[in-house]
Design a protein around this motif. Structure first.
Motif, PDB file in Angstrom:
ATOM      1  N   ARG A  92      -4.959   1.094  -1.822  1.00 39.42           N
ATOM      2  CA  ARG A  92      -5.504  -0.197  -1.356  1.00 39.42           C
ATOM      3  C   ARG A  92      -6.433  -0.804  -2.409  1.00 39.42           C
ATOM      4  N   SER A  93      -7.275   0.024  -2.987  1.00 35.82           N
ATOM      5  CA  SER A  93      -8.191  -0.448  -4.028  1.00 35.82           C
ATOM      6  C   SER A  93      -7.414  -0.934  -5.256  1.00 35.82           C
ATOM      7  N   SER A 140       0.982   4.077  -2.765  1.00 31.20           N
ATOM      8  CA  SER A 140       0.633   5.452  -2.386  1.00 31.20           C
ATOM      9  C   SER A 140       1.681   6.435  -2.897  1.00 31.20           C
ATOM     10  N   ALA A 169      -4.101   6.863  -0.032  1.00 28.55           N
ATOM     11  CA  ALA A 169      -3.959   5.532   0.578  1.00 28.55           C
ATOM     12  C   ALA A 169      -5.152   4.642   0.250  1.00 28.55           C
ATOM     13  N   ALA A 170      -6.353   5.206   0.262  1.00 31.94           N
ATOM     14  CA  ALA A 170      -7.555   4.428  -0.056  1.00 31.94           C
ATOM     15  C   ALA A 170      -7.514   3.952  -1.511  1.00 31.94           C
ATOM     16  N   LYS A 220      -4.334  -2.073  -5.326  1.00 27.44           N
ATOM     17  CA  LYS A 220      -3.658  -3.324  -4.979  1.00 27.44           C
ATOM     18  C   LYS A 220      -4.622  -4.498  -5.135  1.00 27.44           C
ATOM     19  N   THR A 221      -5.841  -4.334  -4.684  1.00 22.64           N
ATOM     20  CA  THR A 221      -6.844  -5.393  -4.791  1.00 22.64           C
ATOM     21  C   THR A 221      -7.146  -5.695  -6.252  1.00 22.64           C
ATOM     22  N   ASP A 269       0.827  -1.210   0.000  1.00 18.64           N
ATOM     23  CA  ASP A 269       0.000   0.000   0.000  1.00 18.64           C
ATOM     24  C   ASP A 269       0.861   1.260   0.000  1.00 18.64           C
TER      25      ASP A 269
END
Length: 126
Positions: free
Chosen positions: A39-40, A6, A35-36, A42-43, A2
């Motif tokens: 994370r998205s 970022s 950061a949000a 990365k998924t 993450d």
């Protein structure tokens, strides 16, 4: 992962619009939004080879648009991946899973990480 994503996104934004990564990441709301999205992203990259990140109005009326490949993420996170490879190999041995190829290393042909796992029995899932 993450954190690397970022900073990749923040660097892209700063490269396009100017400013400072430390100031961008230091702003509580802006840093949270980056950061949000990381994370998205990365998924999404766990399922596809390339994904797009978009954060509208990240700063002022400026929007971040960035395409990121799984290969790019693997290269950025190489040190982390290398640290994880040994314990993953140990768990695979304990579970009776055979690993093949470059364990978690960025591959020249950009194969899916799933391709390194093989069923020792030659068929079917466990």
């Amino acid at each position: 992962f993450d954190k690397e994503l970022s900073f990749l996104l923040a660097n892209s934004f700063v490269g396009e619009y100017g400013g400072s990564v430390s100031r961008l990441m230091g702003d509580r709301e802006t840093g949270r939004r980056i950061a949000a999205e990381a994370r998205s992203l990365k998924t999404r990259l766990s399922a596809v080879k390339t994904a797009n990140a978009t954060i509208e109005g990240l700063e002022r009326d400026l929007t971040l648009h960035r395409s990121v490949s799984r290969r790019e993420l693997e290269v950025k996170c190489k040190a982390l991946i290398e640290r994880l490879a040994v314990p993953i190999r140990q768990v695979a041995v304990m579970a009776g899973i055979q690993l093949s190829g470059e364990m978690l290393g960025p591959s020249e042909d950009d194969d899916d990480i799933d391709d390194i796992f093989s069923d020792p029995g030659g068929g079917g899932g466990g």
